[in-house]
Write a protein that holds these residues in place. Structure first.
Motif, mmCIF file in Angstrom:
data_model
loop_
_atom_site.group_PDB
_atom_site.id
_atom_site.type_symbol
_atom_site.label_atom_id
_atom_site.label_comp_id
_atom_site.label_asym_id
_atom_site.label_seq_id
_atom_site.Cartn_x
_atom_site.Cartn_y
_atom_site.Cartn_z
ATOM 1 N N UNK A 1 -7.328 7.149 -3.516
ATOM 2 C CA UNK A 1 -6.485 5.953 -3.466
ATOM 3 C C UNK A 1 -6.436 5.394 -2.042
ATOM 4 N N UNK A 2 -6.341 6.270 -1.053
ATOM 5 C CA UNK A 2 -6.341 5.826 0.342
ATOM 6 C C UNK A 2 -7.687 5.207 0.705
ATOM 7 N N UNK A 3 -8.761 5.775 0.208
ATOM 8 C CA UNK A 3 -10.092 5.236 0.475
ATOM 9 C C UNK A 3 -10.254 3.842 -0.144
ATOM 10 N N UNK A 4 -9.796 3.675 -1.372
ATOM 11 C CA UNK A 4 -9.856 2.367 -2.037
ATOM 12 C C UNK A 4 -9.023 1.348 -1.268
ATOM 13 N N UNK A 5 -7.864 1.751 -0.817
ATOM 14 C CA UNK A 5 -6.999 0.882 -0.027
ATOM 15 C C UNK A 5 -7.680 0.481 1.275
ATOM 16 N N UNK A 6 -8.286 1.446 1.930
ATOM 17 C CA UNK A 6 -8.995 1.195 3.188
ATOM 18 C C UNK A 6 -10.147 0.223 2.971
ATOM 19 N N UNK A 7 -10.925 0.454 1.938
ATOM 20 C CA UNK A 7 -12.079 -0.404 1.656
ATOM 21 C C UNK A 7 -11.652 -1.822 1.265
ATOM 22 N N UNK A 8 -10.571 -1.927 0.514
ATOM 23 C CA UNK A 8 -10.123 -3.232 0.017
ATOM 24 C C UNK A 8 -9.461 -4.085 1.085
ATOM 25 N N UNK A 9 -8.752 -3.447 2.015
ATOM 26 C CA UNK A 9 -7.977 -4.202 2.998
ATOM 27 C C UNK A 9 -8.437 -4.017 4.440
ATOM 28 N N UNK A 10 -9.455 -3.189 4.647
ATOM 29 C CA UNK A 10 -10.000 -3.018 5.994
ATOM 30 C C UNK A 10 -9.051 -2.364 6.983
ATOM 31 N N UNK A 11 -8.199 -1.477 6.483
ATOM 32 C CA UNK A 11 -7.287 -0.778 7.395
ATOM 33 C C UNK A 11 -7.868 0.593 7.725
ATOM 34 N N UNK A 12 -7.345 1.206 8.785
ATOM 35 C CA UNK A 12 -7.897 2.510 9.166
ATOM 36 C C UNK A 12 -7.421 3.604 8.214
ATOM 37 N N UNK A 13 -8.132 4.702 8.226
ATOM 38 C CA UNK A 13 -7.896 5.787 7.279
ATOM 39 C C UNK A 13 -6.496 6.377 7.401
ATOM 40 N N UNK A 14 -6.006 6.558 8.623
ATOM 41 C CA UNK A 14 -4.666 7.127 8.807
ATOM 42 C C UNK A 14 -3.597 6.230 8.201
ATOM 43 N N UNK A 15 -3.722 4.939 8.417
ATOM 44 C CA UNK A 15 -2.756 3.977 7.870
ATOM 45 C C UNK A 15 -2.809 3.992 6.340
ATOM 46 N N UNK A 16 -4.005 4.023 5.776
ATOM 47 C CA UNK A 16 -4.156 4.031 4.321
ATOM 48 C C UNK A 16 -3.523 5.284 3.724
ATOM 49 N N UNK A 17 -3.760 6.433 4.340
ATOM 50 C CA UNK A 17 -3.176 7.682 3.840
ATOM 51 C C UNK A 17 -1.658 7.651 3.928
ATOM 52 N N UNK A 18 -1.138 7.106 5.024
ATOM 53 C CA UNK A 18 0.312 7.006 5.191
ATOM 54 C C UNK A 18 0.916 6.066 4.153
ATOM 55 N N UNK A 19 0.255 4.940 3.885
ATOM 56 C CA UNK A 19 0.757 3.981 2.899
ATOM 57 C C UNK A 19 0.797 4.596 1.504
ATOM 58 N N UNK A 20 -0.227 5.342 1.136
ATOM 59 C CA UNK A 20 -0.250 6.014 -0.166
ATOM 60 C C UNK A 20 0.879 7.037 -0.236
#
Length: 85
Positions: free
Chosen positions: A51-70
């Protein structure tokens, strides 16, 4: 672990994301498009990491931010008693 909404929570897509309705308490919760993307990814059986990877790919955010958001979304859904993981 498998993610799922509680049996008495319904999900409806809107033009602004997703609305969750908690039938037990008669309360609505709005998820923006980002939250909806994470929710649907998890509901399809994907892991938090995916889910964090999909978020990162879709919105161009860094991996740490995506993991934190999830993590924040999952914690919020659990605290509101809308989902289990």
């Amino acid at each position: 672990m498998t993610f799922s909404l509680k049996p008495d929570v319904t999900e409806t897509a809107t033009e602004h994301g997703t609305v969750l309705f908690d039938q037990r308490r008669g309360r609505y919760f709005q998820l923006n498009p980002t939250g909806a993307l994470v929710l649907h990814t998890l509901m399809s059986g994907a892991s938090r990491e995916r889910a964090a990877e999909v978020l990162r790919e879709s919105y161009g955010i860094d991996a740490d931010r995506a993991q934190a958001d999830v993590a924040v979304l999952l914690e919020t859904l659990r605290k509101k008693k809308l989902a289990t993981e």
